[in-house]
Design a protein around this motif. Structure first.
Motif, PDB file in Angstrom:
ATOM      1  N   SER A  58       0.842  -1.190   0.000  1.00 28.71           N
ATOM      2  CA  SER A  58       0.000   0.000   0.000  1.00 28.71           C
ATOM      3  C   SER A  58       0.884   1.249   0.000  1.00 28.71           C
ATOM      4  N   THR A  59       0.279   2.410  -0.183  1.00 29.06           N
ATOM      5  CA  THR A  59       1.042   3.660  -0.174  1.00 29.06           C
ATOM      6  C   THR A  59       1.767   3.839   1.157  1.00 29.06           C
ATOM      7  N   ASP A  60       1.082   3.553   2.261  1.00 30.57           N
ATOM      8  CA  ASP A  60       1.705   3.690   3.581  1.00 30.57           C
ATOM      9  C   ASP A  60       2.825   2.670   3.779  1.00 30.57           C
ATOM     10  N   GLU A  61       2.597   1.431   3.318  1.00 27.26           N
ATOM     11  CA  GLU A  61       3.634   0.402   3.449  1.00 27.26           C
ATOM     12  C   GLU A  61       4.846   0.752   2.605  1.00 27.26           C
ATOM     13  N   HIS A  62       4.597   1.289   1.422  1.00 29.69           N
ATOM     14  CA  HIS A  62       5.687   1.700   0.538  1.00 29.69           C
ATOM     15  C   HIS A  62       6.526   2.776   1.216  1.00 29.69           C
ATOM     16  N   PHE A  66      10.583   2.520   2.535  1.00 28.81           N
ATOM     17  CA  PHE A  66      11.637   3.466   2.183  1.00 28.81           C
ATOM     18  C   PHE A  66      12.226   4.114   3.440  1.00 28.81           C
ATOM     19  N   ALA A  67      11.380   4.400   4.429  1.00 30.03           N
ATOM     20  CA  ALA A  67      11.858   5.040   5.652  1.00 30.03           C
ATOM     21  C   ALA A  67      12.671   4.091   6.526  1.00 30.03           C
ATOM     22  N   SER A  68      12.459   2.774   6.350  1.00 25.57           N
ATOM     23  CA  SER A  68      13.121   1.792   7.210  1.00 25.57           C
ATOM     24  C   SER A  68      14.608   1.647   6.923  1.00 25.57           C
ATOM     25  N   GLY A  69      15.023   2.020   5.717  1.00 23.97           N
ATOM     26  CA  GLY A  69      16.415   1.853   5.337  1.00 23.97           C
ATOM     27  C   GLY A  69      16.775   0.428   4.941  1.00 23.97           C
ATOM     28  N   THR A  70      15.782  -0.453   4.880  1.00 25.54           N
ATOM     29  CA  THR A  70      16.029  -1.839   4.460  1.00 25.54           C
ATOM     30  C   THR A  70      16.510  -1.865   3.007  1.00 25.54           C
ATOM     31  N   GLU A  71      17.473  -2.718   2.727  1.00 27.02           N
ATOM     32  CA  GLU A  71      17.975  -2.833   1.351  1.00 27.02           C
ATOM     33  C   GLU A  71      16.825  -3.198   0.416  1.00 27.02           C
TER      34      GLU A  71
END
Length: 219
Positions: A58-62, A66-71
């Motif tokens: 979803s838009t929020d999950e997306h 991105f905010a998590s910094g996960t590769e």
């Protein structure tokens, strides 16, 4: 980089996730295939890398990804491979000794069939591979294999991936002695563990070995 064991979290039906803590504990790396990332975060599971086109988020999950910094290994939506296939290929590029796939069945039958067939990509590279589906486990096998789980009374099905697999077994109620199992026959379905360890040798072809606990036999 080499991770001895890699866990891939797919975006299929997760159902009972009670086996996940043990699977994540032994994994040197956890890779999510697209929407598998959101399910992992909801379950409190760490993810090292996310692979896919991210169209299942979803838009929020997306934004959270991105905010998590996960590769992130992003791919276009119009592509010739599924997100799980891309995740498996990335995992294999890390030279693991074992690959475990979780959440890759259920929902669309075409995805389920394709996902099970993808296991063969790992054994083509000499990597041990298993697919976890609820209380059942599927391995793709060539050569000699010892069933790592199971008790007398448990169900074991042997399903050829190739047109024909030549198979020997020990420890099953209905033994095979260098006998052919054909892809167009259900002969290998619903065998039963008589004694452990169960040993299977596939001298020709490739075989899916499906284990289910005894209490699930009637499903």
């Amino acid at each position: 980089m080499s991770d001895e064991s890699i866990l891939i979290l797919a975006n299929g039906e997760w159902g009972d996730a009670s086996r996940l803590p043990a699977l994540t504990a032994r994994a040197g790396c956890v890779i999510a295939a697209d929407g598998g990332w959101a399910k992992a975060i909801a379950a409190g599971i760490r993810v090292d890398c996310v692979v896919g086109d991210f169209d299942s988020l979803s838009t929020d999950e997306h934004a959270a990804l991105f905010a998590s910094g996960t590769e992130r290994l992003a791919h276009p939506t119009e592509k010739d491979a599924t997100d799980l296939e891309l995740a498996i290929d990335h995992a294999l590029s890390l030279s693991p000794t074992r690959l475990t796939v979780f959440g890759a069945v259920g929902g669309r039958i075409d995805h389920t069939l394709a996902n099970v067939s993808l296991l063969e990509r790992a054994i083509d590279r000499g990597v041990e591979v298993e697919l976890i589906a609820g209380d059942e486990t599927i391995w793709c096998v060539r050569g000699a294999f010892s069933l790592p789980v199971g008790r007398p009374g448990d169900r074991v099905s042997l399903l050829p991936l190739t047109d024909c697999a030549l198979v020997c077994t020990a420890g099953l109620r209905y033994p095979l002695e260098d006998e052919p199992l054909h892809r167009t026959s259900a002969r290998g379905v619903s065998n039963v563990i008589e004694s452990t360890p169960v040993r299977i040798v596939v001298s020709s072809g490739a075989l899916l070995v499906v284990h289910g606990p005894a209490e699930a036999k009637s499903r």
